[in-house]
Design a protein around this motif. Structure first.
Motif, short mmCIF file in Angstrom:
data_model
loop_
_atom_site.label_atom_id
_atom_site.label_comp_id
_atom_site.label_asym_id
_atom_site.label_seq_id
_atom_site.Cartn_x
_atom_site.Cartn_y
_atom_site.Cartn_z
N UNK A 4 0.83 -1.24 -0.05
CA UNK A 4 -0.01 0.14 -0.05
C UNK A 4 0.83 1.05 -0.06
N UNK A 5 0.30 2.35 -0.26
CA UNK A 5 0.95 3.63 -0.20
C UNK A 5 1.52 4.06 0.84
N UNK A 6 0.74 3.73 2.02
CA UNK A 6 1.25 3.98 3.31
C UNK A 6 2.57 3.42 3.96
N UNK A 7 2.43 2.06 3.52
CA UNK A 7 3.51 1.42 3.85
C UNK A 7 4.67 1.77 3.05
N UNK A 8 4.68 2.05 1.88
CA UNK A 8 5.73 2.25 1.04
C UNK A 8 6.30 3.86 1.35
N UNK A 9 5.53 4.75 1.84
CA UNK A 9 5.96 5.97 2.06
C UNK A 9 6.65 5.83 3.54
N UNK A 10 6.17 4.99 4.48
CA UNK A 10 6.72 4.65 5.74
C UNK A 10 8.24 4.23 5.41
N UNK A 11 8.49 3.20 4.66
CA UNK A 11 9.90 2.60 4.42
C UNK A 11 10.74 3.67 3.87
N UNK A 12 10.29 4.49 3.01
CA UNK A 12 10.95 5.54 2.44
C UNK A 12 11.48 6.59 3.41
N UNK A 13 10.70 6.87 4.29
CA UNK A 13 11.05 7.74 5.26
C UNK A 13 11.84 7.40 6.39
N UNK A 14 11.79 6.08 6.62
CA UNK A 14 12.72 5.26 7.36
C UNK A 14 14.02 4.94 6.83
N UNK A 15 14.06 5.07 5.66
CA UNK A 15 15.35 4.92 4.67
C UNK A 15 16.32 6.36 4.80
N UNK A 16 15.31 7.49 4.57
CA UNK A 16 15.76 8.74 4.66
C UNK A 16 16.58 8.87 6.20
N UNK A 17 15.76 8.31 7.07
CA UNK A 17 16.31 8.68 8.72
C UNK A 17 17.70 8.01 8.68
N UNK A 18 17.68 6.66 8.08
CA UNK A 18 18.91 5.96 8.39
C UNK A 18 20.00 6.60 7.42
N UNK A 19 19.79 7.00 6.42
CA UNK A 19 20.87 7.75 5.48
C UNK A 19 21.38 8.72 6.14
N UNK A 20 20.44 9.73 6.75
CA UNK A 20 20.87 10.98 7.11
C UNK A 20 21.05 10.89 8.77
#
Length: 415
Positions: free
Chosen positions: A8-24
């Motif tokens: 779903x869009x919500x899960x995909x958006x959450x994964x992307x934001x968690x990746x942003x947190x880990x990347x930065x």
């Protein structure tokens, strides 16, 4: 959750934001500790991604990028326990050893190695006793400082500083004890009776006693701090007076009793109201009292009054009294029927005035209450009688009923 929900869009958006947190993550932690974000080095595209993901925010156009409140709260929660463990090293190490020993005990019992499990439980019990001894020793040290060290410092300011140090120690121990999460210990113990006895029953009783002792120490420290502040204020006043006398050695306070005009700040005494009474226990003044009593004027005798004729006894005709009672009863019933017809609450005195009835207001209110009390239990459910009453005085618990209001609760019929 179905397989469709994972995409779903919500899960995909959450994964992307968690990746942003880990990347930065390094950049975010530096920003948490006050290091400004270099937007030029980060790049405009990345900045926009972090802002759109609600990770960074720009408070205004003149200030730089700041962490958003949700991200800051997450960082605070993640590092809070670690900071407290650094301050409370003893309890932090104890909790680490507890988890390690409990895992070993559970592993030994799963392999049916009960001898090793018993040895590990003895070691666990010793860890709990050692922690209890360390905390008890720290509390005893605080009591020792309260009873000895404060008495041997030279100035009140040093006593205040010692008090503040002791306060810091008390808060450190309290924060350390709050690290012990008994819900976690209960989950670690599981159904093992020995572990539950050591980690829950035994440890919880000891921690509760330590909390009580630390609260008593804290209360004593607050009491001493109040006393030290009072001493400091008095010492400041005395030092100020001493410095004033040193600067003006010839100063002499004036006699305020000899002044014709007294300052308003001093002249605050209320006027005296002298009163006298005969001191019957002074035998040496008996003769003087007899002379004073002899000089008092004689009390005039009351004039004899002829007995007046008895008041004429007013006789009421029983038929007249019964007729008035029936009339009052019928008027009250009319009041009840009026409430039924109008379908809303009504004041008894307001109806009395509106209907222009000649009854005494007090008698009327009393009769309305009496009729309500005389209704059957079924009829009472149709009405609610609300009392408008007021307290007679601030020092008297007598309530005066000024009026009553009849309210219709449901449909009903009066007999």
């Amino acid at each position: 959750m179905s397989s469709l929900d994972y995409h779903s869009e919500t899960v995909r958006q959450g994964i992307e934001r968690l990746k942003l947190l880990g990347r930065h993550s390094e950049l975010l932690m530096h920003s948490y500790y006050g290091v400004p974000v270099d937007e030029a080095q980060l790049g405009g595209r990345t900045v926009n991604q972090l802002i759109d993901a609600n990770i960074l925010r720009r408070p205004d156009e003149h200030s730089g990028l700041k962490l958003s409140d949700p991200v800051r709260d997450v960082i605070v929660q993640l590092i809070a326990d670690e900071q407290r463990r650094k301050v409370n090293v003893d309890i932090g190490d104890f909790l680490t050893n507890i988890r390690r020993l409990v895992n070993k005990i559970n592993g030994a019992e799963q392999q049916a190695d009960y001898q090793i499990s018993a040895l590990l439980q003895d070691q666990l019990s010793q860890e709990v006793d050692d922690l209890n001894s360390r905390i008890g020793g720290g509390i005893d040290s605080l009591w020792n400082r309260l009873n000895t060290d404060f008495a041997f410092v030279s100035t009140v300011q040093e006593k205040i500083e010692e008090n503040e140090k002791a306060h810091t120690q008390v808060l450190r121990w309290l924060d350390g004890l709050e690290l012990i999460n008994f819900k976690e210990l209960i989950a670690l113990a599981g159904s093992n009776g020995g572990l539950r006895h050591i980690l829950v029953r035994q440890l919880q009783g000891q921690v509760s006693g330590h909390f009580s002792s630390l609260r008593e120490v804290q209360s004593r420290l607050n009491e001493l701090m109040t006393r030290f502040r009072q001493q400091q204020a008095r010492n400041l006043l005395v030092r100020g007076m001493l410095q004033f006398f040193q600067q003006k050695p010839n100063f002499q306070p004036s006699d305020y009793a000899q002044r014709s005009h007294v300052a308003d700040l001093i002249n605050q005494a209320a006027a005296l109201q002298p009163s006298v009474a005969i001191a019957l226990d002074r035998q040496r003044d008996q003769q003087d009292m007899q002379l004073l009593l002899a000089q008092l004027p004689a009390r005039p005798e009351p004039e004899a009054q002829a007995p007046s004729s008895a008041d004429t006894l007013v006789q009421f005709d029983e038929e007249v009294v019964m007729a008035q009672r029936r009339a009052l009863h019928e008027d009250v019933l009319s009041f009840y029927l009026s409430v039924l017809d109008q379908q809303h609450s009504q004041s008894a005195l307001a109806y009395l005035e509106q209907a222009q009835l000649g009854w005494d207001p007090e008698m009327w209110v009393y009769q309305v209450i009496a009729e309500y009390q005389g209704l059957s239990s079924t009829e009472k459910t149709a009405f609610h009688l609300h009392y408008h009453q007021d307290k007679q005085g601030p020092f008297n618990d007598v309530w005066i009923i000024e009026d009553v209001e009849l309210q219709l609760l449901s449909e009903g019929v009066l007999a």
